[in-house]
Design a protein around this motif. Structure first.
Motif, PDB file in Angstrom:
ATOM      1  N   VAL A   8     -18.229  -9.586   8.913  1.00 24.80           N
ATOM      2  CA  VAL A   8     -19.482  -8.885   8.616  1.00 24.80           C
ATOM      3  C   VAL A   8     -19.205  -7.750   7.625  1.00 24.80           C
ATOM      4  N   TYR A   9     -18.160  -6.970   7.879  1.00 20.90           N
ATOM      5  CA  TYR A   9     -17.797  -5.881   6.953  1.00 20.90           C
ATOM      6  C   TYR A   9     -17.409  -6.431   5.587  1.00 20.90           C
ATOM      7  N   ILE A  10     -16.658  -7.506   5.572  1.00 17.86           N
ATOM      8  CA  ILE A  10     -16.244  -8.096   4.295  1.00 17.86           C
ATOM      9  C   ILE A  10     -17.469  -8.609   3.539  1.00 17.86           C
ATOM     10  N   GLY A  11     -18.416  -9.181   4.251  1.00 17.51           N
ATOM     11  CA  GLY A  11     -19.664  -9.604   3.609  1.00 17.51           C
ATOM     12  C   GLY A  11     -20.390  -8.439   2.953  1.00 17.51           C
ATOM     13  N   GLU A  12     -20.378  -7.285   3.615  1.00 20.40           N
ATOM     14  CA  GLU A  12     -21.013  -6.093   3.045  1.00 20.40           C
ATOM     15  C   GLU A  12     -20.235  -5.595   1.825  1.00 20.40           C
ATOM     16  N   ILE A  13     -18.917  -5.660   1.888  1.00 18.21           N
ATOM     17  CA  ILE A  13     -18.099  -5.285   0.726  1.00 18.21           C
ATOM     18  C   ILE A  13     -18.464  -6.176  -0.452  1.00 18.21           C
ATOM     19  N   VAL A  14     -18.557  -7.479  -0.216  1.00 20.50           N
ATOM     20  CA  VAL A  14     -18.912  -8.422  -1.283  1.00 20.50           C
ATOM     21  C   VAL A  14     -20.278  -8.065  -1.874  1.00 20.50           C
ATOM     22  N   LEU A  15     -21.260  -7.790  -1.025  1.00 18.21           N
ATOM     23  CA  LEU A  15     -22.590  -7.407  -1.502  1.00 18.21           C
ATOM     24  C   LEU A  15     -22.519  -6.157  -2.375  1.00 18.21           C
ATOM     25  N   ARG A  66      -7.340  -1.789   9.653  1.00 19.05           N
ATOM     26  CA  ARG A  66      -7.317  -3.237   9.864  1.00 19.05           C
ATOM     27  C   ARG A  66      -7.832  -3.993   8.625  1.00 19.05           C
ATOM     28  N   LEU A  67      -8.951  -3.553   8.073  1.00 14.83           N
ATOM     29  CA  LEU A  67      -9.522  -4.223   6.905  1.00 14.83           C
ATOM     30  C   LEU A  67      -8.645  -4.069   5.663  1.00 14.83           C
ATOM     31  N   ARG A  68      -8.094  -2.876   5.461  1.00 11.43           N
ATOM     32  CA  ARG A  68      -7.216  -2.674   4.301  1.00 11.43           C
ATOM     33  C   ARG A  68      -5.973  -3.551   4.396  1.00 11.43           C
ATOM     34  N   LYS A  69      -5.449  -3.674   5.612  1.00  9.95           N
ATOM     35  CA  LYS A  69      -4.285  -4.544   5.815  1.00  9.95           C
ATOM     36  C   LYS A  69      -4.665  -6.003   5.577  1.00  9.95           C
ATOM     37  N   SER A 144     -14.939   1.830 -16.033  1.00 12.53           N
ATOM     38  CA  SER A 144     -14.339   0.509 -16.254  1.00 12.53           C
ATOM     39  C   SER A 144     -13.193   0.267 -15.268  1.00 12.53           C
ATOM     40  N   LYS A 145     -12.413   1.293 -14.962  1.00  9.66           N
ATOM     41  CA  LYS A 145     -11.341   1.152 -13.960  1.00  9.66           C
ATOM     42  C   LYS A 145     -11.928   0.929 -12.570  1.00  9.66           C
ATOM     43  N   LEU A 146     -13.019   1.595 -12.287  1.00  8.32           N
ATOM     44  CA  LEU A 146     -13.689   1.407 -11.002  1.00  8.32           C
ATOM     45  C   LEU A 146     -14.201  -0.030 -10.885  1.00  8.32           C
ATOM     46  N   ASN A 147     -14.779  -0.536 -11.957  1.00 11.05           N
ATOM     47  CA  ASN A 147     -15.281  -1.903 -11.968  1.00 11.05           C
ATOM     48  C   ASN A 147     -14.150  -2.902 -11.733  1.00 11.05           C
ATOM     49  N   ILE A 148     -13.030  -2.696 -12.385  1.00 15.06           N
ATOM     50  CA  ILE A 148     -11.874  -3.586 -12.205  1.00 15.06           C
ATOM     51  C   ILE A 148     -11.413  -3.556 -10.753  1.00 15.06           C
ATOM     52  N   ALA A 149     -11.350  -2.376 -10.165  1.00 13.19           N
ATOM     53  CA  ALA A 149     -10.918  -2.252  -8.763  1.00 13.19           C
ATOM     54  C   ALA A 149     -11.876  -2.988  -7.830  1.00 13.19           C
ATOM     55  N   MET A 150     -13.174  -2.892  -8.106  1.00 13.91           N
ATOM     56  CA  MET A 150     -14.131  -3.598  -7.261  1.00 13.91           C
ATOM     57  C   MET A 150     -13.977  -5.110  -7.409  1.00 13.91           C
ATOM     58  N   LEU A 151     -13.754  -5.589  -8.627  1.00 15.28           N
ATOM     59  CA  LEU A 151     -13.569  -7.031  -8.836  1.00 15.28           C
ATOM     60  C   LEU A 151     -12.287  -7.531  -8.168  1.00 15.28           C
ATOM     61  N   GLU A 152     -11.245  -6.709  -8.167  1.00 19.46           N
ATOM     62  CA  GLU A 152     -10.000  -7.086  -7.477  1.00 19.46           C
ATOM     63  C   GLU A 152     -10.243  -7.215  -5.972  1.00 19.46           C
ATOM     64  N   LEU A 154     -13.112  -7.947  -4.612  1.00 22.55           N
ATOM     65  CA  LEU A 154     -13.916  -9.159  -4.446  1.00 22.55           C
ATOM     66  C   LEU A 154     -13.021 -10.393  -4.335  1.00 22.55           C
ATOM     67  N   GLU A 155     -12.007 -10.471  -5.176  1.00 16.47           N
ATOM     68  CA  GLU A 155     -11.059 -11.595  -5.125  1.00 16.47           C
ATOM     69  C   GLU A 155     -10.341 -11.650  -3.780  1.00 16.47           C
ATOM     70  N   LYS A 156      -9.985 -10.492  -3.252  1.00 17.85           N
ATOM     71  CA  LYS A 156      -9.286 -10.431  -1.978  1.00 17.85           C
ATOM     72  C   LYS A 156     -10.182 -10.820  -0.799  1.00 17.85           C
ATOM     73  N   CYS A 157     -11.481 -10.708  -1.007  1.00 21.02           N
ATOM     74  CA  CYS A 157     -12.444 -11.068   0.050  1.00 21.02           C
ATOM     75  C   CYS A 157     -12.703 -12.576   0.106  1.00 21.02           C
ATOM     76  N   LYS A 158     -12.433 -13.292  -0.975  1.00 20.07           N
ATOM     77  CA  LYS A 158     -12.796 -14.712  -1.074  1.00 20.07           C
ATOM     78  C   LYS A 158     -12.280 -15.572   0.094  1.00 20.07           C
ATOM     79  N   PRO A 159     -11.058 -15.379   0.580  1.00 26.19           N
ATOM     80  CA  PRO A 159     -10.605 -16.240   1.685  1.00 26.19           C
ATOM     81  C   PRO A 159     -11.397 -16.049   2.982  1.00 26.19           C
ATOM     82  N   TYR A 160     -12.138 -14.961   3.100  1.00 26.30           N
ATOM     83  CA  TYR A 160     -12.816 -14.633   4.351  1.00 26.30           C
ATOM     84  C   TYR A 160     -14.325 -14.858   4.326  1.00 26.30           C
ATOM     85  N   THR A 161     -14.854 -15.229   3.183  1.00 24.50           N
ATOM     86  CA  THR A 161     -16.301 -15.388   3.071  1.00 24.50           C
ATOM     87  C   THR A 161     -16.640 -16.302   1.896  1.00 24.50           C
ATOM     88  N   ILE A 162     -17.862 -16.725   1.847  1.00 24.30           N
ATOM     89  CA  ILE A 162     -18.339 -17.471   0.676  1.00 24.30           C
ATOM     90  C   ILE A 162     -18.810 -16.438  -0.321  1.00 24.30           C
TER      91      ILE A 162
END
Length: 163
Positions: A8-15, A66-69, A144-152, A154-162
């Motif tokens: 649920v938290y990862i879904g919110e991060i993705v959003l 837990r989430l950062r790990k 632009s650095k903030l945007n890159i960090a958010m996209l990174e 997002l990639e890390k969230c992919k295994p846990y959500t659609i």
């Protein structure tokens, strides 16, 4: 195990990443000053919302750890720092402090491409379209650095959500 809660938290991060990404894309095609500052504020709020999930207050610290790990996110990630979001969220307090400290009568706000040295304490808020930095009272923050960090993230969230 808190797998459901974590997803649920990862879904919110993705959003929030997607909201921030849309706002970042709009920076290049803004129509007026309000449109530009709406995008900047949306980016800052979305990134702060991600930050609060990953680095929550002490009461929920275990969740953040837990989430950062789980997502392999280091504590030195740019998203951890909510200083610029706080400047915008607590703008009234920043202005009050400026007057309490003896405002000098020069007030520049919502500046476009302010002095590239960013040394002016008189520019309250500014945006530099050349290097995509937002300025607050002489401090500079790279969107632009903030945007890159958010996209990174997002990639890390992919295994846990659609995504």
């Amino acid at each position: 195990m808190k797998l459901f809660e974590d997803t649920v938290y990862i879904g919110e991060i993705v959003l929030q990443v997607k909201i921030g990404q849309k706002a970042y894309e709009r920076l290049k095609f803004y129509e007026d000053t309000i449109d530009l500052w709406t995008s900047i504020q949306s980016i800052l709020i979305a990134s702060a919302n991600i930050s609060k999930i990953l680095w929550p207050n002490k009461e929920y610290n275990d969740r953040g750890v837990r989430l950062r790990k789980m997502l392999n996110i280091s504590d030195d990630n740019i998203l951890r720092d909510r200083t610029f979001r706080n400047h915008f969220e607590h703008y009234d307090e920043r202005i009050a402090k400026w007057f309490e400290e003896g405002a000098n009568g020069v007030f520049i706000d919502l500046a476009m491409n302010p002095d590239l040295s960013f040394s002016s304490q008189n520019t309250k808020r500014g945006y530099n379209t050349i290097d995509e930095t937002v300025v607050f009272c002489g401090q500079k923050f790279d969107l632009s650095k903030l945007n890159i960090a958010m996209l990174e993230i997002l990639e890390k969230c992919k295994p846990y959500t659609i995504v």
